[in-house]
Scaffold this motif. Structure first.
Motif, PDB file in Angstrom:
ATOM      1  N   TYR A  10      33.885  35.722  66.384  1.00 56.00           N
ATOM      2  CA  TYR A  10      33.150  34.470  66.848  1.00 56.00           C
ATOM      3  C   TYR A  10      32.278  34.940  68.209  1.00 56.00           C
ATOM      4  N   VAL A  14      28.351  35.622  67.195  1.00 60.74           N
ATOM      5  CA  VAL A  14      27.356  34.718  67.595  1.00 60.74           C
ATOM      6  C   VAL A  14      26.623  35.324  68.800  1.00 60.74           C
ATOM      7  N   GLU A  48      30.224  29.168  60.697  1.00 59.91           N
ATOM      8  CA  GLU A  48      29.681  28.254  61.891  1.00 59.91           C
ATOM      9  C   GLU A  48      28.409  27.921  61.646  1.00 59.91           C
ATOM     10  N   GLU A 155      34.353  26.990  69.220  1.00 60.67           N
ATOM     11  CA  GLU A 155      34.056  27.401  67.817  1.00 60.67           C
ATOM     12  C   GLU A 155      33.553  25.883  67.092  1.00 60.67           C
ATOM     13  N   GLY A 156      32.920  26.009  66.191  1.00 54.06           N
ATOM     14  CA  GLY A 156      32.412  24.702  65.357  1.00 54.06           C
ATOM     15  C   GLY A 156      30.995  24.456  66.002  1.00 54.06           C
ATOM     16  N   ALA A 158      29.505  26.873  68.126  1.00 58.63           N
ATOM     17  CA  ALA A 158      29.388  28.047  69.092  1.00 58.63           C
ATOM     18  C   ALA A 158      27.717  28.678  69.038  1.00 58.63           C
ATOM     19  N   ASN A 322      34.646  21.724  61.616  1.00 58.62           N
ATOM     20  CA  ASN A 322      33.601  22.511  61.665  1.00 58.62           C
ATOM     21  C   ASN A 322      33.752  24.186  61.957  1.00 58.62           C
ATOM     22  N   THR A 323      35.052  24.406  61.594  1.00 57.81           N
ATOM     23  CA  THR A 323      35.252  25.858  61.505  1.00 57.81           C
ATOM     24  C   THR A 323      36.503  26.158  60.510  1.00 57.81           C
TER      25      THR A 323
END
Length: 450
Positions: A10, A14, A48, A155-156, A158, A322-323
């Motif tokens: 993550y 990202v 993501e 997270e979701g 990011a 959302n993750t």
């Protein structure tokens, strides 16, 4: 600038993608060959929002590449980010073995001045430790600086959090490194805090420990609200309007999970122990959060009387919406408790079912949320995906065998669920019809006394 990001989880992936989006040349390195192969074919290892589109566009335009060659990444970069995992050891301390291995290899491949950046969440003192590792393992002597630059993404969200960060923290003892790192982050248009490495390392842990405490606090308030007839939603609204408190992280539920809060709260307790300090507040947060994860199970147990032979539908598996991240997800604790009590589970999640199958056993996975609730004795909503908020609740009621619905995230309206015929349980909320009746009785009593 030419950057190397080591680790494509993550944080690393990202960060690398977002730096490329801002015009930098980025080399992302990972030891997992399949992951790198997939990334080069446009397949993301994590779910993501917006990540895939931005990554593939920058890859096609030549601003980001993916490789298993650490040597290639180090030799062709000015700034090297260490973004490998630092999971909890059994004793709660952060496992720095991956950081040590990467730092050792960076030292071997250096071909000039480099800035090595600790992006991973690491204990206080890691900057000095990494500096010594590199000094001890250099094949040729080159100048370098080690900087602490913690991330604050969720997270979701990011990608959004990275591109719209509310602060940049740079922990460095080098004016040169601080200046270059400040220039790198200028396009983010965020306040830059330049401090010593120890303070930068502590900022990350302190932030996560505080947020975990805030979540746990409102969960405790919710549990008391259930006993005294108050509504935690109203309480949260009332205290959240206080500018000193704010309304963020005041949503009660089934406890926190994920990769950060569980391991970082444990780690900061260990940091305290190492210097002879007992961090009692965070210890309590950890203990209460573990109990909160099982709150829906306790409600289920009370509602059913016995779980033996009962079938339970689970809506949501990932630790948050959302993750697809299942790390420390409350759903794991709830499902295991149901199975240990003799019940069976049908589950649905929009994204996380593949990951869940690597962790959970003897779970029936459904293709839709409606399949997950068909012919079950009770339903537990664990993760507040938008898809669940839009459910046809009448259809759900027609499909279930029983009428017990435990809403672990307070998604639905108490009164509406009661009208549909559900035996509805939530977290810290009252029965509005009962409360209206209560107010009416209070008013009548007051008039009679008057």
């Amino acid at each position: 600038m030419n950057l190397c990001v080591i680790g494509t989880g993550y944080v690393g992936l990202v960060s690398g993608v977002c730096f490329a989006e801002l015009g930098n040349k980025v080399i992302c390195v990972d030891i997992e060959e399949e992951k790198i192969r997939n990334l080069n074919n446009g397949i993301m290892p994590i779910y993501e929002s917006d990540l895939e589109d931005i990554c593939n566009r920058n890859r096609q335009e030549g601003r980001i590449e993916f490789t298993t060659s650490l040597e290639h990444g180090v030799k062709n970069s000015e700034i090297i980010f260490i973004a490998v995992g630092t999971p909890s050891l059994p004793n709660g301390q952060a496992d720095l073995s991956a950081v040590e291995a990467v730092a050792t290899d960076i030292a071997k491949y250096m071909n000039g001045y480099k800035i090595i950046v600790n992006k991973s969440t690491v204990p206080v003192g890691t900057q000095k430790w990494v500096t010594q590792i590199i000094k001890d393992n250099q094949r040729q002597k080159h100048d370098f600086d080690v900087v602490s630059n913690p991330e604050f993404l969720r997270e979701g969200t990011a990608v959004y959090d990275t591109m719209n960060t509310d602060r940049v923290v740079i922990g460095s003892v080098s004016h040169k490194a601080s200046k270059i790192m400040t220039e790198l982050h200028e396009p983010f248009n965020a306040p830059v805090i330049i401090t010593d490495p120890e303070s930068a390392e502590m900022i990350k842990y302190a932030a996560n420990a505080f947020l975990a405490t805030k979540i746990t606090f409102i969960n405790e308030i919710a549990n008391i609200c259930e006993k005294v007839g108050a509504d935690v939603k109203e309480v949260a609204k009332g205290i959240g309007l206080d500018r000193r408190i704010s309304n963020r992280f005041l949503e009660p539920g089934v406890g926190y999970g994920g990769a950060c809060f569980p391991k970082d709260t444990k780690a900061i307790v260990k940091i305290g122990e190492k210097v002879g300090y007992d961090f009692e507040v965070v210890k309590s947060v950890i203990r209460v959060n573990e109990k909160q994860k099982l709150r829906p199970f306790k409600k289920l147990e009370k509602a059913l009387g016995t779980i033996e032979g009962k079938r339970v539908g689970i809506l949501g598996l990932s630790f948050k919406p959302n993750t697809d991240d299942m790390r420390e997800a409350p759903s794991i604790d709830i499902i295991c408790a149901i199975q240990n009590a003799g019940g069976t589970v049908k589950a649905y999640d929009p994204i996380a079912m593949d990951g869940a199958q690597n962790i959970l056993r003897n779970v029936e996975y459904a293709n839709t949320p409606y399949d997950a609730v068909k012919d079950v004795d009770a339903v537990i909503l664990v993760t507040e995906w938008k898809e669940f908020e839009q459910l046809d609740l009448k259809r759900v009621k027609d499909l279930v065998k029983g009428n017990i619905f435990i809403d672990g995230r307070n998604v639905f309206n108490y009164t509406e669920m009661k009208k549909l015929g559900f035996e509805y349980y939530c977290i810290g909320r009252r029965d509005d019809e009962y409360y209206k009746h209560y107010l009416k009785e209070v008013a009548i009593t007051a008039l009679e006394n008057h």
